[in-house]
Design a protein around this motif. Sequence first.
Motif, PDB file in Angstrom:
ATOM      1  N   ALA A 107       4.990   1.830 -17.316  1.00  0.00           N
ATOM      2  CA  ALA A 107       4.069   1.662 -17.911  1.00  0.00           C
ATOM      3  C   ALA A 107       3.440   0.175 -18.520  1.00  0.00           C
ATOM      4  CB  ALA A 107       4.608   2.424 -19.352  1.00  0.00           C
ATOM      5  N   LEU A 108       4.568  -0.519 -17.864  1.00  0.00           N
ATOM      6  CA  LEU A 108       4.004  -2.308 -18.299  1.00  0.00           C
ATOM      7  C   LEU A 108       3.063  -1.989 -16.536  1.00  0.00           C
ATOM      8  CD1 LEU A 108       4.314  -5.186 -19.575  1.00  0.00           C
ATOM      9  CD2 LEU A 108       6.093  -4.905 -17.872  1.00  0.00           C
ATOM     10  N   LEU A 109       3.671  -1.624 -16.067  1.00  0.00           N
ATOM     11  CA  LEU A 109       2.824  -2.472 -14.489  1.00  0.00           C
ATOM     12  C   LEU A 109       1.155  -1.661 -14.419  1.00  0.00           C
ATOM     13  CD1 LEU A 109       2.839  -3.384 -11.866  1.00  0.00           C
ATOM     14  CD2 LEU A 109       4.296  -1.575 -11.263  1.00  0.00           C
ATOM     15  N   ARG A 110       1.441  -0.491 -14.889  1.00  0.00           N
ATOM     16  CA  ARG A 110       0.191   0.388 -15.378  1.00  0.00           C
ATOM     17  C   ARG A 110      -0.776  -0.439 -16.355  1.00  0.00           C
ATOM     18  NH1 ARG A 110       3.069   5.075 -13.929  1.00  0.00           N
ATOM     19  NH2 ARG A 110       3.640   5.282 -16.152  1.00  0.00           N
ATOM     20  N   HIS A 111      -0.443  -0.942 -16.794  1.00  0.00           N
ATOM     21  CA  HIS A 111      -0.900  -1.586 -18.186  1.00  0.00           C
ATOM     22  C   HIS A 111      -1.222  -3.094 -17.609  1.00  0.00           C
ATOM     23  CE1 HIS A 111      -2.462  -3.302 -22.379  1.00  0.00           C
ATOM     24  NE2 HIS A 111      -1.083  -4.107 -21.758  1.00  0.00           N
ATOM     25  N   VAL A 112      -0.668  -3.630 -17.398  1.00  0.00           N
ATOM     26  CA  VAL A 112      -0.777  -5.047 -16.491  1.00  0.00           C
ATOM     27  C   VAL A 112      -2.538  -4.124 -15.426  1.00  0.00           C
ATOM     28  CG1 VAL A 112      -0.278  -6.695 -15.756  1.00  0.00           C
ATOM     29  CG2 VAL A 112       0.853  -5.944 -16.738  1.00  0.00           C
ATOM     30  N   ALA A 113      -2.101  -3.497 -14.394  1.00  0.00           N
ATOM     31  CA  ALA A 113      -3.560  -3.689 -13.682  1.00  0.00           C
ATOM     32  C   ALA A 113      -4.232  -2.780 -14.510  1.00  0.00           C
ATOM     33  CB  ALA A 113      -2.207  -1.830 -13.285  1.00  0.00           C
ATOM     34  N   ALA A 114      -4.438  -2.523 -15.674  1.00  0.00           N
ATOM     35  CA  ALA A 114      -5.690  -1.828 -16.155  1.00  0.00           C
ATOM     36  C   ALA A 114      -6.475  -3.365 -16.592  1.00  0.00           C
ATOM     37  CB  ALA A 114      -5.270  -1.315 -17.059  1.00  0.00           C
ATOM     38  N   MET A 115      -6.141  -4.280 -16.234  1.00  0.00           N
ATOM     39  CA  MET A 115      -6.435  -5.492 -16.705  1.00  0.00           C
ATOM     40  C   MET A 115      -7.590  -6.206 -15.561  1.00  0.00           C
ATOM     41  SD  MET A 115      -6.079  -6.293 -19.721  1.00  0.00           S
ATOM     42  CE  MET A 115      -4.926  -5.346 -20.802  1.00  0.00           C
ATOM     43  N   TYR A 116      -7.337  -5.790 -14.524  1.00  0.00           N
ATOM     44  CA  TYR A 116      -8.238  -5.772 -13.421  1.00  0.00           C
ATOM     45  C   TYR A 116      -8.898  -5.115 -12.373  1.00  0.00           C
ATOM     46  CZ  TYR A 116      -4.133  -9.091 -13.135  1.00  0.00           C
ATOM     47  OH  TYR A 116      -3.009  -9.629 -13.580  1.00  0.00           O
ATOM     48  N   SER A 117     -10.065  -5.424 -12.214  1.00  0.00           N
ATOM     49  CA  SER A 117     -11.093  -4.792 -11.499  1.00  0.00           C
ATOM     50  C   SER A 117     -10.551  -3.867 -10.202  1.00  0.00           C
ATOM     51  CB  SER A 117     -12.722  -4.943 -11.304  1.00  0.00           C
ATOM     52  OG  SER A 117     -12.177  -6.430 -10.800  1.00  0.00           O
ATOM     53  N   ALA A 118      -9.801  -4.586  -9.634  1.00  0.00           N
ATOM     54  CA  ALA A 118      -9.400  -3.962  -7.914  1.00  0.00           C
ATOM     55  C   ALA A 118      -7.994  -4.093  -7.712  1.00  0.00           C
ATOM     56  CB  ALA A 118     -10.037  -4.590  -6.681  1.00  0.00           C
ATOM     57  N   PRO A 119      -6.991  -3.269  -8.803  1.00  0.00           N
ATOM     58  CA  PRO A 119      -6.066  -3.735  -8.519  1.00  0.00           C
ATOM     59  C   PRO A 119      -4.947  -3.273  -7.652  1.00  0.00           C
ATOM     60  CG  PRO A 119      -6.083  -1.821 -10.866  1.00  0.00           C
ATOM     61  CD  PRO A 119      -7.548  -2.429  -9.515  1.00  0.00           C
ATOM     62  N   ARG A 120      -3.912  -3.843  -7.118  1.00  0.00           N
ATOM     63  CA  ARG A 120      -2.900  -2.690  -5.791  1.00  0.00           C
ATOM     64  C   ARG A 120      -2.969  -1.375  -6.664  1.00  0.00           C
ATOM     65  NH1 ARG A 120      -0.368  -6.311  -2.055  1.00  0.00           N
ATOM     66  NH2 ARG A 120      -0.799  -8.046  -3.949  1.00  0.00           N
ATOM     67  N   ASP A 121      -2.473  -0.479  -5.194  1.00  0.00           N
ATOM     68  CA  ASP A 121      -1.707   0.780  -6.050  1.00  0.00           C
ATOM     69  C   ASP A 121      -0.774   0.470  -6.576  1.00  0.00           C
ATOM     70  OD1 ASP A 121      -1.370   3.177  -5.841  1.00  0.00           O
ATOM     71  OD2 ASP A 121      -0.345   3.119  -3.881  1.00  0.00           O
ATOM     72  N   VAL A 122      -1.091   1.224  -7.648  1.00  0.00           N
ATOM     73  CA  VAL A 122       0.431   0.944  -9.283  1.00  0.00           C
ATOM     74  C   VAL A 122       1.842   1.403  -8.065  1.00  0.00           C
ATOM     75  CG1 VAL A 122       1.438   1.268 -10.828  1.00  0.00           C
ATOM     76  CG2 VAL A 122      -0.241   0.533 -10.783  1.00  0.00           C
TER      77      VAL A 122
END
Lengths: 316, 246
Positions: A107-122
């Motif tokens: 959940a934390l990793l997905r939340h942090v990823a949501a702050m970026y326009s082009a995140p790495r594949d979680v």
Amino acid sequence: MPHSAASLSIEGLVKDFGPVSSLDGRMVRVLDGVRLSARPGQVTALLGANGAGKTTTLECAQGLQRPNAGKVLLLGENPYRAGPDLRARVGVMLQEGGLPPSVRPMALLRHVAAMYSAPRDVAGLAERLGIADFGAVSIRSLSGGQKQRLALACALVGQPEVLFLDEPSAGLDPQSRTIVFELIRELRAAGLAIILTTHLLDDAQKLADYVYIIEAGKTVAEGTVAELTAVEGTDELRELRFETVPGLTLPPELMAHLHCAEPEPGRYVLSGNIAAEDISRLAQWWSASGVMPTAISMAPRSLEEVFLDISGRSIR
Amino acid sequence: MSTATPLASRVLRHGGYEAAAMLRNGEQLVLAIVLPLLVLAGLVLTPLLDGYAAPRIDIAAPGVLALCTMSTAFTGQGIATGFDRRYGVLRFLSTTPLGKSGLIFGKACAVAVVLALQLVVIGGTALLMGWRPDAGGLAPAVLLLALGSAAFTALGLLVAGTLRPEATLAVTNLVWILLAAAGGIVLPATQLPAAEPIVGLLPSAALGDGLRSALIEGQFNLLSCVLLLIWAAAASLAAVRWFKWS
């Protein structure tokens, strides 16, 4: 060093903390002229004893602390005044991790990823760092190594160009260490500028392209590992260790210009300007006196010795 | 190259994340839902609020909604922020595109989300118990709740950003109990004649009195609004000045 533009450059960095009540309200100068530069595609290591100023240097570079003096440029900008788009290009792994204990890792990793326009594949990242295995329990119940891997994933999930790792191998078991070190090498090959602190000199020797030694808030030495371990511009100083029966006395022709010690019974350390002929003579002497060594190793001066020479051998 | 997602998206995302964290936490739920419901029942079942022109439930419900605001924005948010600060979560998140301002706005959103849920549950319960709020006071009530949330969120952040988390836990709970009992929030300040001039200036009394004026009499209480604005501004300035991120 290659002359590509630095991703991070620090000149004359000064940082005071305080006022400290136990010092009659005086300020404490934690950094007093740190110089540092980190380039893409390289691992830059900050070495220093505890309290030398490594973490504070990183915090000034990350924009978490405001320097009292000096110049810090991260991707060409002042990190303390950085906007969200600069922060999106920089990944940070803090020493204590900065992980909320009650949240689940995925959940934390997905939340942090949501702050970026082009995140790495979680999912891929979690798989790679073995986070998927413990992704559904709360962070509070993870081991130190699991927390470190999660903190690394959080630092990487935004596809940063610059990666800060504060003591990345602290608390890692050998398996996690291998995974993390492989990943760091891969990221370097992909062109990231990686800046890490460590007090484990072995890690620095394995990973770092360029090393800065920080002592009492100042940069006191810098160079590649090879440059730092070389002595006075020569590459001839070598150390030769061998193990065999205890109590031997070396032949005079070897003893003339090499120093021999037997720090533990049966373990010998030859040091000095060791040439190929010396090794040949040593082997002949073994053969002539019927001695068979059980282990032989040769090494340049270790980074640890360099570090201790520079930063002193006393415990602080 | 990665960039940040738009500000609104980051803030809403973080607001949802923090709201979910608050709702998952058992102690926070007790503070946000169970205690206000107990207070509501207590005020309706005892003669504490007798002697006013309106039925007990009509006087009790606005005060309990004010209490909900204090639970969530001050005590709940303060404790969560205090521990996030201890664990380095604030520092880590402020290095991501969310940033410090995104974190604070996200927290304010989370308070709004949880407060909206409290309004539904506790307001709904009060309606079932016979509460009939004055329809003309609904708009002022929403404004007062927003101002009250802002003031108490800023006060909660001020405590969380300056004290150790254990001290934040103690202080925010103690202040909640003191203000709930004698802060003019559920019992009008006029019930405490000796202390009324001081109690009347507290944010708890301003919010409680303002909501009672709105929801009982349908009136807009300007003094309450001004007091809450002053508290919100003063606490925000103090938090900006003294809040420590680590």
